[in-house]
Write an enzyme that holds these catalytic residues in place. Structure first.
Site, PDB file in Angstrom:
ATOM      1  N   ALA A 174       0.798  -1.236   0.000  1.00  0.00           N
ATOM      2  CA  ALA A 174       0.000   0.000   0.000  1.00  0.00           C
ATOM      3  C   ALA A 174       0.828   1.283   0.000  1.00  0.00           C
ATOM      4  CB  ALA A 174      -1.018   0.030   1.148  1.00  0.00           C
ATOM      5  N   ALA A 175       2.161   1.167  -0.094  1.00  0.00           N
ATOM      6  CA  ALA A 175       2.968   2.398  -0.159  1.00  0.00           C
ATOM      7  C   ALA A 175       2.651   3.164  -1.452  1.00  0.00           C
ATOM      8  CB  ALA A 175       4.453   2.060  -0.097  1.00  0.00           C
ATOM      9  N   GLY A 176       2.469   2.428  -2.543  1.00  0.00           N
ATOM     10  CA  GLY A 176       2.092   3.077  -3.810  1.00  0.00           C
ATOM     11  C   GLY A 176       0.714   3.714  -3.701  1.00  0.00           C
ATOM     12  N   ASP A 177      -0.171   3.083  -2.941  1.00  0.00           N
ATOM     13  CA  ASP A 177      -1.527   3.620  -2.792  1.00  0.00           C
ATOM     14  C   ASP A 177      -1.522   4.928  -2.002  1.00  0.00           C
ATOM     15  OD1 ASP A 177      -2.536   1.434  -4.164  1.00  0.00           O
ATOM     16  OD2 ASP A 177      -2.708   0.239  -2.351  1.00  0.00           O
TER      17      ASP A 177
HETATM   18  O1  RIB Z   1      -1.563  -2.020  -3.315  1.00  0.00           O
HETATM   19  C1  RIB Z   1      -1.772  -2.972  -2.321  1.00  0.00           C
HETATM   20  C2  RIB Z   1      -3.053  -3.710  -2.595  1.00  0.00           C
HETATM   21  O2  RIB Z   1      -2.937  -4.454  -3.779  1.00  0.00           O
HETATM   22  C3  RIB Z   1      -3.419  -4.719  -1.532  1.00  0.00           C
HETATM   23  O3  RIB Z   1      -4.144  -4.158  -0.479  1.00  0.00           O
HETATM   24  C4  RIB Z   1      -4.178  -5.769  -2.327  1.00  0.00           C
HETATM   25  O4  RIB Z   1      -5.520  -5.844  -2.016  1.00  0.00           O
HETATM   26  C5  RIB Z   1      -3.946  -5.437  -3.796  1.00  0.00           C
HETATM   27  O5  RIB Z   1      -5.032  -4.842  -4.355  1.00  0.00           O
END
Ligand code: RIB
Length: 302
Positions: free
Chosen positions: A246-249
């Site tokens: 989730a760092a990219g998110d």
């Molecule tokens: O970017 C991380 C996410 O990628 C995870 O939470 C997983 O669900 C996938 O979608």
């Protein structure tokens, strides 16, 4: 009142196991206890933007099962508007199988389930998309739905092409994108060449896209902003990651939040690199997404 940011994207339940080393093909390894953690690139980016103090809505699909209820409650608990979180009957909620190894790197296999049922008609039925200042898109829902959302958006369109789509990306989508945010691998897949090994080649590849600006994320090396024929490298703080999930998110959410605040792309990327780095210092997708105060605290304590 219109929300600042609308995310059109996926919701997954992450099934996470910590391992010493990610297994090679044909190998079995023993890991830690199974953890069930709210995730999905769409939901992660929505929760990340809400923790960065922006008003956020998500347009997505879950199944009518226990995982779907858990993800819905988690979005509500994080102040994400779920008026356009649709439920599909008889379809499982998306699931991600994640192995996280000792150095924080991971592998992820996604079973999209209900995410694959999010249609262009669903986004047409969601007025907040046209009203938001920023529309934030990924690639865990059908590409035609991503395109429909970009067509409806009147604000800034950010597309994080993650995971890199297997199919050819419609050129009209790239035309509608204001800020493209791929990582190096996604950039290579989008450009159809494996040459992103230095700044010059990254800039060259980015310039083949019609989007007005691109930010390439480089993990521990930070990010490169390419806009108006200029490329600026933003270094990352020197840290030891616990879990890069989730760092990219959170990086994408921080760009969206910064653009809502009127920052320019360089300032936005400087903040996003800090937010992404702070995310890697805590385990799990959504548990790791920081508030602004936590970003400073985690980087100070490291
Ligand atoms: O970017 C991380 C996410 O990628 C995870 O939470 C997983 O669900 C996938 O979608």
């Amino acid at each position: 009142m219109p929300v600042d940011i609308v995310v059109v994207g996926s919701c997954n339940l992450d099934l996470v196991v910590n391992v010493e080393h990610i297994p090679q093909v044909g190998q079995t390894v023993l890991g830690g206890d199974l953890q069930r953690i709210p995730g999905g690139k769409g939901a992660n980016q929505a929760v990340a933007a809400a923790r960065l103090e922006k008003s956020v809505a998500i347009v997505g699909r879950i199944g009518d099962d226990e995982s779907g209820s858990l993800l819905q409650k988690n979005l509500e608990d994080n102040d994400v508007n779920i008026d356009y979180l649709f439920s599909s009957t008889g379809v499982p909620t998306g699931v991600a199988l994640i192995a996280v190894q000792g150095d924080g790197d991971n592998t992820i296999v996604v079973s999209p389930g209900a995410n694959s049922k999010l249609t262009p008609e669903d986004v047409i039925a969601a007025p907040p998309i046209a009203e938001a200042q920023v529309v934030l898109l990924q690639a865990e829902i059908p590409i035609e739905t991503v395109l429909a959302a970009a067509e409806i958006a009147k604000g800034i369109v950010i597309w994080n092409p993650a995971p890199a789509p297997n199919e050819i990306v419609p050129l009209e989508l790239l035309d509608l994108v204001d800020v493209l945010i791929p990582n190096k691998k996604e950039l290579e897949l989008l450009a159809g060449t494996e040459k992103a090994n230095n700044l010059d080649s990254i800039v060259e590849m980015v310039q083949t896209f019609p989007c007005s600006s691109t930010i390439v994320t480089l993990g521990e090396q930070g990010a490169v902003v390419v806009a108006s024929n200029e490329a600026v490298h933003i270094p990352a703080p020197d840290i030891t990651p616990v879990d890069t999930t989730a760092a990219g998110d959170s990086f994408c959410a921080a760009i969206a939040a910064s653009l809502v605040e009127g920052k320019d792309l360089i300032k936005a990327a400087q903040w996003a690199v800090q937010v992404g780095s702070a995310t890697t210092l805590v385990a799990g997708a959504q548990p790791s997404l920081p508030t602004p105060k936590e970003v400073h605290q985690r980087l100070k304590d490291r």
